[in-house]
Motif scaffolding. Structure first.
Motif, PDB file in Angstrom:
ATOM      1  N   LEU A 290       0.659  -1.234  -0.040  1.00 13.33           N
ATOM      2  CA  LEU A 290      -0.189  -0.114   0.106  1.00 13.33           C
ATOM      3  C   LEU A 290       0.741   1.327  -0.188  1.00 13.33           C
ATOM      4  O   LEU A 290       2.168   1.448   0.722  1.00 13.33           O
ATOM      5  CB  LEU A 290      -0.883  -0.031   0.837  1.00 13.33           C
ATOM      6  CG  LEU A 290      -1.632   0.840   0.902  1.00 13.33           C
ATOM      7  CD1 LEU A 290      -3.124   0.604  -0.165  1.00 13.33           C
ATOM      8  CD2 LEU A 290      -2.639   1.301   2.567  1.00 13.33           C
ATOM      9  N   GLN A 291       0.483   1.782  -0.733  1.00 16.22           N
ATOM     10  CA  GLN A 291       1.165   3.634  -1.093  1.00 16.22           C
ATOM     11  C   GLN A 291       0.216   4.770  -1.321  1.00 16.22           C
ATOM     12  O   GLN A 291      -1.550   4.672  -0.636  1.00 16.22           O
ATOM     13  CB  GLN A 291       1.681   3.760  -2.297  1.00 16.22           C
ATOM     14  CG  GLN A 291       3.075   2.662  -2.170  1.00 16.22           C
ATOM     15  CD  GLN A 291       4.122   2.512  -1.846  1.00 16.22           C
ATOM     16  OE1 GLN A 291       4.910   3.332  -1.448  1.00 16.22           O
ATOM     17  NE2 GLN A 291       4.047   1.263  -1.383  1.00 16.22           N
ATOM     18  N   TRP A 292       0.935   5.940  -0.244  1.00 21.93           N
ATOM     19  CA  TRP A 292       0.034   6.537  -0.643  1.00 21.93           C
ATOM     20  C   TRP A 292       0.579   7.986  -0.777  1.00 21.93           C
ATOM     21  O   TRP A 292       1.547   8.495  -0.998  1.00 21.93           O
ATOM     22  CB  TRP A 292       0.081   7.403   1.483  1.00 21.93           C
ATOM     23  CG  TRP A 292      -0.594   6.138   2.222  1.00 21.93           C
ATOM     24  CD1 TRP A 292      -0.325   5.357   2.880  1.00 21.93           C
ATOM     25  CD2 TRP A 292      -2.119   6.141   2.571  1.00 21.93           C
ATOM     26  NE1 TRP A 292      -0.974   4.103   3.533  1.00 21.93           N
ATOM     27  CE2 TRP A 292      -2.009   5.318   3.245  1.00 21.93           C
ATOM     28  CE3 TRP A 292      -3.157   7.120   1.888  1.00 21.93           C
ATOM     29  CZ2 TRP A 292      -3.402   4.898   3.535  1.00 21.93           C
ATOM     30  CZ3 TRP A 292      -4.296   6.829   2.648  1.00 21.93           C
ATOM     31  CH2 TRP A 292      -4.208   5.919   3.308  1.00 21.93           C
ATOM     32  N   GLY A 293      -0.687   8.610  -1.535  1.00 18.82           N
ATOM     33  CA  GLY A 293       0.144   9.632  -2.571  1.00 18.82           C
ATOM     34  C   GLY A 293      -1.356  11.308  -2.254  1.00 18.82           C
ATOM     35  O   GLY A 293      -1.360  11.268  -0.962  1.00 18.82           O
ATOM     36  N   ALA A 294      -1.220  12.280  -2.533  1.00 15.73           N
ATOM     37  CA  ALA A 294      -1.900  13.486  -2.490  1.00 15.73           C
ATOM     38  C   ALA A 294      -2.741  12.861  -2.731  1.00 15.73           C
ATOM     39  O   ALA A 294      -3.856  13.384  -2.235  1.00 15.73           O
ATOM     40  CB  ALA A 294      -1.536  14.535  -3.708  1.00 15.73           C
ATOM     41  N   ASP A 295      -3.594  12.143  -3.300  1.00 17.69           N
ATOM     42  CA  ASP A 295      -4.905  11.414  -3.851  1.00 17.69           C
ATOM     43  C   ASP A 295      -5.212  10.597  -3.073  1.00 17.69           C
ATOM     44  O   ASP A 295      -6.459   9.852  -3.061  1.00 17.69           O
ATOM     45  CB  ASP A 295      -5.472  11.299  -4.982  1.00 17.69           C
ATOM     46  CG  ASP A 295      -4.844  12.177  -6.102  1.00 17.69           C
ATOM     47  OD1 ASP A 295      -4.955  13.758  -5.652  1.00 17.69           O
ATOM     48  OD2 ASP A 295      -4.913  12.658  -7.540  1.00 17.69           O
ATOM     49  N   GLY A 296      -4.844  10.078  -2.470  1.00 20.04           N
ATOM     50  CA  GLY A 296      -4.846   9.076  -1.183  1.00 20.04           C
ATOM     51  C   GLY A 296      -4.631   7.296  -1.060  1.00 20.04           C
ATOM     52  O   GLY A 296      -2.937   7.458  -2.038  1.00 20.04           O
ATOM     53  N   ALA A 297      -4.997   6.497  -1.577  1.00 19.67           N
ATOM     54  CA  ALA A 297      -4.418   5.475  -1.017  1.00 19.67           C
ATOM     55  C   ALA A 297      -3.805   4.946  -2.865  1.00 19.67           C
ATOM     56  O   ALA A 297      -5.272   4.782  -3.340  1.00 19.67           O
ATOM     57  CB  ALA A 297      -4.727   4.450  -0.483  1.00 19.67           C
ATOM     58  N   TYR A 298      -2.473   3.509  -2.823  1.00 19.91           N
ATOM     59  CA  TYR A 298      -3.190   3.440  -4.299  1.00 19.91           C
ATOM     60  C   TYR A 298      -2.166   2.240  -3.957  1.00 19.91           C
ATOM     61  O   TYR A 298      -0.889   2.032  -2.757  1.00 19.91           O
ATOM     62  CB  TYR A 298      -2.177   4.374  -5.526  1.00 19.91           C
ATOM     63  CG  TYR A 298      -1.054   4.996  -5.390  1.00 19.91           C
ATOM     64  CD1 TYR A 298       0.196   4.306  -5.543  1.00 19.91           C
ATOM     65  CD2 TYR A 298      -1.378   5.686  -4.339  1.00 19.91           C
ATOM     66  CE1 TYR A 298       1.397   4.729  -5.844  1.00 19.91           C
ATOM     67  CE2 TYR A 298       0.513   6.711  -4.385  1.00 19.91           C
ATOM     68  CZ  TYR A 298       1.690   5.489  -4.621  1.00 19.91           C
ATOM     69  OH  TYR A 298       2.685   5.903  -4.838  1.00 19.91           O
ATOM     70  N   VAL A 299      -1.617   1.328  -5.243  1.00 17.42           N
ATOM     71  CA  VAL A 299      -0.906   0.357  -5.173  1.00 17.42           C
ATOM     72  C   VAL A 299      -1.066  -0.068  -6.557  1.00 17.42           C
ATOM     73  O   VAL A 299      -0.921   0.893  -7.642  1.00 17.42           O
ATOM     74  CB  VAL A 299      -1.371  -1.121  -4.716  1.00 17.42           C
ATOM     75  CG1 VAL A 299      -1.878  -1.050  -3.813  1.00 17.42           C
ATOM     76  CG2 VAL A 299      -2.538  -1.855  -5.750  1.00 17.42           C
ATOM     77  N   TRP A 300       0.289  -0.308  -6.996  1.00 14.91           N
ATOM     78  CA  TRP A 300       1.249  -0.619  -8.312  1.00 14.91           C
ATOM     79  C   TRP A 300       1.175  -1.892  -8.781  1.00 14.91           C
ATOM     80  O   TRP A 300       1.212  -2.875  -7.769  1.00 14.91           O
ATOM     81  CB  TRP A 300       2.476  -0.943  -8.403  1.00 14.91           C
ATOM     82  CG  TRP A 300       3.135   0.945  -7.994  1.00 14.91           C
ATOM     83  CD1 TRP A 300       3.893   1.372  -7.068  1.00 14.91           C
ATOM     84  CD2 TRP A 300       2.806   2.149  -9.115  1.00 14.91           C
ATOM     85  NE1 TRP A 300       4.053   2.854  -7.161  1.00 14.91           N
ATOM     86  CE2 TRP A 300       3.394   3.356  -8.808  1.00 14.91           C
ATOM     87  CE3 TRP A 300       2.492   2.515 -10.356  1.00 14.91           C
ATOM     88  CZ2 TRP A 300       3.805   3.990  -9.257  1.00 14.91           C
ATOM     89  CZ3 TRP A 300       2.485   3.256 -11.175  1.00 14.91           C
ATOM     90  CH2 TRP A 300       3.045   4.434 -10.224  1.00 14.91           C
TER      91      TRP A 300
END
Length: 362
Positions: A290-300
């Motif tokens: 799990l990764q976090w960015g400016a728009d919220g959580a995401y995965v590759w």
């Protein structure tokens, strides 16, 4: 033509500096070429498939126990106590005598009513026998005699009810409580005689958040133990669920029943109730993915050998895993190691997780 030694020394220095400058330019170009070549190489990553997992949450609440049947016993009439048959915490059967009031007047009234009923019956029998010998007893007179029988019968039943009210009996099988009444005391209808509890089964009411209203139903198993106790939990089940949600607490009341035939527990005890409530199935991924960015959580996700960014929503953190919702399908290859070098669209090269962990295959 210059023949000074200084002139030749100057030419030699210029040639040396020019050579050094060309060599430096050549190294810079080589480094740039190497860097560009590295940008085109696939990023080595370790992936793990997204799996579907049931989310089962453990709910814990506290409630107080009550007996399956419980009653406070009061007298139906006033009078002087002539007998007390109450032994605290003793077992009583339905109908057992608990307390006796003075019933001499009621006994006499019942005897008198019985005599009057018998006399009324004899009168009806006499009238009937006379009419059988062709005597002319008016029908109205015979009806009055029959009505007298009915009235005498009702009077007798009333006398028996009054007599029965002088005895206080156990309304059901259970355990009798304490009493403060002694022989000779005078009591009335407001005097508490004792209590009786059928505690073979205990009922515990407890609060459940409204989100579980369709998951906590009749028959749901629960584990019960005394509050703040290390005792082994007792298994019970939900036997009733309230029909309303409390608008203040946003919760509803559920009632659990626990077997108490061994008589280890008492009504009024505080119990800790725990139950497993399913909340549905969600995709599970390793927590490191799990990764976090400016728009919220995401995965590759590795898709056709390239990196694809997928937005997700965190549902629940588990031990070493995370349950998610989003644009990820079951069995998708989610990047769990090497994510620092991953960018959208970059080529990916999957490493074997076991060899990577041991340093083999890098």
């Amino acid at each position: 033509m210059h023949s000074s030694p200084l002139f030749y020394l100057s030419l030699a220095l210029r040639a040396l500096l020019l050579g050094l400058g060309l060599q430096g330019c050549s190294e810079t170009a080589d480094s740039r070429a190497t860097r560009f070549a590295g940008q085109g190489a696939a990023v080595a990553v370790i992936t793990a498939p997204a799996t579907r997992q049931d989310l089962i949450e453990t709910l814990t609440s506290v409630g107080s126990a009550r007996a399956l049947k419980s009653v406070s016993v009061f007298a139906e009439t006033s009078g002087r106590v002539t007998a007390v048959a109450i032994d605290a915490d003793a077992h009583v059967e339905e109908g057992d005598l608990l307390l006796q009031l003075d019933d001499r007047d009621e006994k006499l009234a019942a005897e008198l009513a019985a005599v009057q009923l018998a006399d009324a019956k004899r009168l009806v029998q006499r009238y009937t026998a006379v009419n059988a010998r062709d005597a002319n007893i008016p029908e109205s007179q015979l009806d009055d005699a029959r009505a007298a029988v009915d009235s005498a019968r009702i009077a007798l039943e009333q006398a028996r009810v009054d007599l029965d009210r002088r005895r206080i009996n156990a309304p059901f099988t259970g355990r009798v409580g304490l009493t403060e009444i002694d022989v000779g005391d005078r009591i009335d209808t407001n005097t508490l005689v004792t209590t009786i509890d059928n505690r073979s089964v205990l009922l515990v009411n407890f609060s459940v958040p409204e989100v579980y209203v369709d998951r906590v139903t009749r028959g749901t198993p629960v584990k019960v133990r005394l509050w703040d106790s290390a005792d082994v939990r007792v298994i019970g089940e939900i036997v009733a669920v309230d029909s309303r949600i409390d608008v203040t607490t946003r919760a509803f009341i559920a009632r659990a029943a626990i077997d108490n035939m061994a008589d280890h527990f008492r009504p009024g005890m505080a119990f800790e109730i725990s139950l497993n409530a399913p909340r549905g199935a969600y995709l599970s991924i390793p927590d490191v993915a799990l990764q976090w960015g400016a728009d919220g959580a995401y995965v590759w996700v590795m898709e056709d050998g390239k990196a694809s960014r997928r937005e997700v929503r965190l549902v629940k953190r588990l031990a070493g895993a995370i349950l998610i919702e989003g644009d990820v399908a079951e069995r998708d290859a989610v990047v769990v190691e090497g994510v620092q070098s991953v960018r959208a669209g970059v080529a990916l090269r999957r490493l074997d997780a076991e060899n990577h962990a041991t340093g083999v295959g890098d």
